[in-house]
Enzyme design. Structure first.
Site, PDB file in Angstrom:
ATOM      1  N   CYS A 132     -11.108   9.498   0.991  1.00  0.00           N
ATOM      2  CA  CYS A 132     -11.633   9.465   2.342  1.00  0.00           C
ATOM      3  C   CYS A 132     -13.119   9.856   2.299  1.00  0.00           C
ATOM      4  CB  CYS A 132     -10.823  10.463   3.168  1.00  0.00           C
ATOM      5  SG  CYS A 132     -11.147  10.320   4.903  1.00  0.00           S
ATOM      6  N   CYS A 171      -6.573   6.683   7.321  1.00  0.00           N
ATOM      7  CA  CYS A 171      -7.852   7.347   7.078  1.00  0.00           C
ATOM      8  C   CYS A 171      -8.044   8.547   8.022  1.00  0.00           C
ATOM      9  CB  CYS A 171      -9.025   6.400   7.200  1.00  0.00           C
ATOM     10  SG  CYS A 171     -10.476   7.150   6.427  1.00  0.00           S
TER      11      CYS A 171
HETATM   12  P1  FAD Z   1      -3.552  -3.607   6.429  1.00  0.00           P
HETATM   13  O1  FAD Z   1      -4.783  -3.743   5.610  1.00  0.00           O
HETATM   14  O2  FAD Z   1      -3.680  -3.139   7.839  1.00  0.00           O
HETATM   15  O3  FAD Z   1      -2.822  -5.022   6.395  1.00  0.00           O
HETATM   16  C1  FAD Z   1      -1.568  -5.251   6.959  1.00  0.00           C
HETATM   17  C2  FAD Z   1      -1.392  -6.753   7.143  1.00  0.00           C
HETATM   18  O4  FAD Z   1      -0.020  -7.023   7.463  1.00  0.00           O
HETATM   19  C3  FAD Z   1      -2.242  -7.309   8.287  1.00  0.00           C
HETATM   20  O5  FAD Z   1      -3.022  -8.394   7.846  1.00  0.00           O
HETATM   21  C4  FAD Z   1      -1.217  -7.698   9.333  1.00  0.00           C
HETATM   22  O6  FAD Z   1      -1.611  -8.824  10.091  1.00  0.00           O
HETATM   23  C5  FAD Z   1       0.006  -8.007   8.482  1.00  0.00           C
HETATM   24  N1  FAD Z   1       1.267  -7.908   9.245  1.00  0.00           N
HETATM   25  C6  FAD Z   1       1.560  -7.057  10.260  1.00  0.00           C
HETATM   26  N2  FAD Z   1       2.783  -7.316  10.747  1.00  0.00           N
HETATM   27  C7  FAD Z   1       3.291  -8.341  10.009  1.00  0.00           C
HETATM   28  C8  FAD Z   1       4.525  -9.061  10.025  1.00  0.00           C
HETATM   29  N3  FAD Z   1       5.463  -8.799  10.934  1.00  0.00           N
HETATM   30  N4  FAD Z   1       4.705 -10.040   9.127  1.00  0.00           N
HETATM   31  C9  FAD Z   1       3.739 -10.320   8.211  1.00  0.00           C
HETATM   32  N5  FAD Z   1       2.551  -9.677   8.143  1.00  0.00           N
HETATM   33  C10 FAD Z   1       2.333  -8.708   9.032  1.00  0.00           C
HETATM   34  N6  FAD Z   1      -9.476   3.388   3.817  1.00  0.00           N
HETATM   35  C11 FAD Z   1     -10.251   3.828   2.792  1.00  0.00           C
HETATM   36  O7  FAD Z   1      -9.840   3.708   1.638  1.00  0.00           O
HETATM   37  N7  FAD Z   1     -11.487   4.371   3.003  1.00  0.00           N
HETATM   38  C12 FAD Z   1     -12.015   4.482   4.237  1.00  0.00           C
HETATM   39  O8  FAD Z   1     -13.128   4.956   4.388  1.00  0.00           O
HETATM   40  C13 FAD Z   1     -11.241   4.026   5.349  1.00  0.00           C
HETATM   41  N8  FAD Z   1     -11.731   4.106   6.607  1.00  0.00           N
HETATM   42  C14 FAD Z   1     -11.035   3.567   7.642  1.00  0.00           C
HETATM   43  C15 FAD Z   1     -11.597   3.578   8.900  1.00  0.00           C
HETATM   44  C16 FAD Z   1     -10.939   2.993   9.972  1.00  0.00           C
HETATM   45  C17 FAD Z   1     -11.587   3.034  11.329  1.00  0.00           C
HETATM   46  C18 FAD Z   1      -9.683   2.361   9.772  1.00  0.00           C
HETATM   47  C19 FAD Z   1      -8.981   1.694  10.913  1.00  0.00           C
HETATM   48  C20 FAD Z   1      -9.104   2.362   8.518  1.00  0.00           C
HETATM   49  C21 FAD Z   1      -9.761   2.970   7.436  1.00  0.00           C
HETATM   50  N9  FAD Z   1      -9.205   3.001   6.147  1.00  0.00           N
HETATM   51  C22 FAD Z   1      -9.942   3.482   5.094  1.00  0.00           C
HETATM   52  C23 FAD Z   1      -7.774   2.674   5.963  1.00  0.00           C
HETATM   53  C24 FAD Z   1      -7.490   1.309   5.334  1.00  0.00           C
HETATM   54  O9  FAD Z   1      -8.165   0.302   6.025  1.00  0.00           O
HETATM   55  C25 FAD Z   1      -5.991   1.064   5.340  1.00  0.00           C
HETATM   56  O10 FAD Z   1      -5.349   2.182   4.757  1.00  0.00           O
HETATM   57  C26 FAD Z   1      -5.618  -0.193   4.567  1.00  0.00           C
HETATM   58  O11 FAD Z   1      -6.160  -1.321   5.191  1.00  0.00           O
HETATM   59  C27 FAD Z   1      -4.104  -0.316   4.440  1.00  0.00           C
HETATM   60  O12 FAD Z   1      -3.745  -1.505   3.847  1.00  0.00           O
HETATM   61  P2  FAD Z   1      -2.359  -2.223   4.220  1.00  0.00           P
HETATM   62  O13 FAD Z   1      -2.284  -3.452   3.376  1.00  0.00           O
HETATM   63  O14 FAD Z   1      -1.248  -1.260   4.178  1.00  0.00           O
HETATM   64  O15 FAD Z   1      -2.524  -2.605   5.757  1.00  0.00           O
END
Ligand code: FAD
Length: 412
Positions: free
Chosen positions: A337, A162
Site C-alpha cells: 500500500c 487498498c
Molecule cells: P478487479 O481488478 O476489481 O477485477 C474484477 C473483475 O471481475 C472486473 O473486471 C469485473 O468487471 C469482473 N467481474 C465482476 N463480476 C463479475 C461476474 N459476475 N462475472 C465475471 N466477471 C465479473 N492496489 C495496489 O496494489 N496499490 C494501490 O496503491 C492501490 N490503490 C487503490 C486505490 C483505489 C482508489 C482503489 C479502488 C483500489 C486500489 N488498489 C490498490 C486495489 C486494487 O486495485 C485491487 O486490489 C485489484 O484491482 C484487485 O484485483 P481483482 O482482480 O481481485 O479485482
C-alpha cells in the site's frame, strides 16, 4: 450443448488477466476462457493519483480486448451461478460453461447504496470518491476549488480494497491546500470506522507526522451512515450516538463486501468470499477451484500488489492439480500500500499475513517506514508500467512462486 474449456477464469481484472497470462506462459496450448462483462479494464491504483491531480483519468483505463492475453478466449458476459459439483458455471445469458479447473477473480462489491443519499449525490454537491473512475477527477476539482471550510474524509469498516486509499486522498488534498497557502483555513477531519490509523503499527509514526503537519482531526470509531448532498451534511455513528456534521467537501470510501453472486454460492465462506486455503489459494472443498484478488477469503491486504504475487502461485498450483499433484507453491500474504503522504513522497507499506513486514527492496534503498522520494517514483512511474507490461503479460518480476513448505514453515 455445454461449452467446455480446460480452464475458466471469472473476472478479467488485475487477478484474472495476470493468472491467464501466467498460465499461458507455462502452457501456451491451454484452452482458457475468461468471463468478463466489462468493455474496459481499469488500473484502479491510479485513481488515487487522478484524485490528486497527478494522472489524467484515461491513463488508468484500457479497452478490455487489449489486455486479453493472446491464446485466451474472452466470453463477454457475467457469471451468475456456480455448480462446482458439475464443474460448471452459468452466465447471465443463460449459457452454461464447463471446466476442468476454475479460477475465481471477480473483485469485491463497492456498496454505494449502503449509505443512504450517497449514490444520488456522488460527483456533485461537494461529494466525491477516488473509488470510482467517474468520480475520482471530481476530487481534484473540489480540492482546487476549496479555499476555506470543512473537508471530511471517511473510511468504512474493514475489509476494504487498498486500506490506505482513504487517507492517501486526504494527504494529497492537504498537500495541495498547504502549497496554495489555504490549509490553515480548512478544517480537515478523518472519520475512520476503525480504531487505528493503519493496521500495521510500523507505518503509523510516519503517518502521524503528516497528521500533525496538516492539522488533521482524527475521529476513530466514527462510521458514515448517511449523506445529504444538497444540504451538505453527513451523519456518522459514533460511540456516543449519531452525530451530523456540515461539510464543504466530503471524500467517501464506500463500504465493501463480497459480491452477491459469490456470497450466495456453494463456494463462499461465511463472509461471502471464495473460501480458499490462505497459502495454496486452492478451494477448501473443491480441489479444482482457485481464487485470488479482492474476492478471495485470504486475510491479506486487498491490493493489486497482492494479486500480482498470487497469480503465479495460482498458475503453478492449478497446473499441478491438473497433473494430479498437490499444490507446490505458497502465498505469504504479501500486499502493498503506497501511502501518498505528500506529492513527491510515499510511505511504502509492504507486509504479509499477521502484519509481517515484507519489503521488496533493501532498507538502504527504500525504507518503507519513512516518507521517500524513490517510493514516489515507483508509484508514479514504475508501477503503472509494471502493471500493464509485466503483470498482465505474465512477467513475474519480484514475484517468483516460493515452495509451499518454505512459506508454511516461515509462517510458524
Ligand atoms: P478487479 O481488478 O476489481 O477485477 C474484477 C473483475 O471481475 C472486473 O473486471 C469485473 O468487471 C469482473 N467481474 C465482476 N463480476 C463479475 C461476474 N459476475 N462475472 C465475471 N466477471 C465479473 N492496489 C495496489 O496494489 N496499490 C494501490 O496503491 C492501490 N490503490 C487503490 C486505490 C483505489 C482508489 C482503489 C479502488 C483500489 C486500489 N488498489 C490498490 C486495489 C486494487 O486495485 C485491487 O486490489 C485489484 O484491482 C484487485 O484485483 P481483482 O482482480 O481481485 O479485482
Amino acid at each position: 450443448m455445454t461449452q467446455r474449456h480446460d480452464i475458466v477464469i471469472v473476472g478479467g481484472g488485475a487477478g484474472g488477466i495476470a493468472t491467464a497470462a501466467s498460465l499461458l506462459k507455462r502452457a501456451p496450448k491451454l484452452d482458457i476462457a475468461i468471463v468478463e462483462p466489462r468493455d474496459t479494464h481499469y488500473y484502479q491504483p491510479g485513481w488515487t493519483m487522478v484524485g490528486g491531480g497527478i494522472f489524467e483519468p484515461d491513463v488508468t483505463a484500457r479497452p478490455m480486448a487489449s489486455v486479453m492475453p493472446k491464446g485466451a478466449q474472452w466470453i463477454k458476459a457475467a457469471v451468475s451461478t456456480f455448480q462446482p459439483e458439475n464443474n460448471e458455471v452459468t452466465l447471465d445469458t443463460g449459457r452454461t460453461i464447463g471446466y476442468r479447473a476454475l479460477v475465481v477473480a471477480p473483485g469485491n462489491c463497492l456498496d454505494w447504496d449502503a449509505i443512504p443519499g450517497l449514490r444520488q449525490t456522488l460527483g456533485k454537491n461537494g461529494v466525491t470518491s477516488n473509488y470510482g473512475y467517474d468520480s475520482a477527477p471530481y476530487t481534484w476539482e473540489l480540492v482546487q476549488r476549496l479555499r476555506e471550510g470543512v473537508a471530511l474524509f471517511t473510511q468504512p469498516p474493514m475489509p476494504i480494497k487498498c486500506a490506505g486509499a482513504p487517507q492517501k486522498a486526504m494527504y494529497l488534498s492537504c498537500d495541495a491546500w498547504e502549497e496554495r497557502g489555504v490549509l490553515k483555513n480548512i478544517q480537515v477531519k478523518f472519520h475512520n470506522a476503525g480504531a487505528a490509523l493503519f493496521g500495521v503499527k510500523d507505518y503509523v509514526p510516519a503517518l502521524m507526522d503528516y497528521v500533525r503537519r496538516y492539522g488533521i482531526d482524527l475521529q476513530f470509531e466514527s462510521t458514515l451512515i448517511g449523506v445529504d448532498g444538497p444540504a451538505k451534511r453527513a451523519t456518522f455513528r459514533e460511540k456516543a450516538g449519531e452525530v451530523t456534521r456540515d461539510f464543504d467537501m466530503i471524500h467517501v470510501t464506500p463500504p465493501q463486501r463480497a459480491l452477491g453472486f459469490v456470497a450466495d454460492s456453494p463456494i463462499a465462506d461465511a463472509n461471502g468470499y471464495v473460501e480458499v486455503d490462505q497459502v495454496t489459494l486452492q478451494h477448501v472443498r473443491h480441489a479444482n477451484i482457485f481464487a485470488l484478488g479482492d474476492g478471495g477469503s485470504t486475510p491479506n491486504a486487498k491490493t493489486a500488489a497482492a494479486a500480482r504475487k498470487q497469480a503465479p502461485i495460482v498458475a503453478v498450483n492449478l497446473l499441478a492439480m491438473l497433473e494430479g499433484q498437490t499444490p507446490v507453491a505458497g502465498y505469504d500474504g504479501y500486499g502493498s500500500c503506497p501511502l501518498t503522504v505528500e506529492k513527491g513522497r510515499i510511505v511504502l507499506a509492504e507486509f504479509g499475513y499477521g502484519g509481517k513486514l515484507l519489503p521488496s527492496f533493501p532498507k538502504w534503498l527504500i525504507d518503507g517506514t519513512k516518507p521517500q522520494k524513490l517510493s514516489w517514483l515507483l508509484k508514479s512511474e514504475a508501477l503503472p508500467w509494471v502493471y500493464w507490461n509485466g503483470m498482465l503479460k505474465g512477467h513475474e518480476w519480484l514475484v517468483k512462486p516460493q515452495p509451499v513448505d518454505a512459506v508454511r514453515n516461515a509462517a510458524q
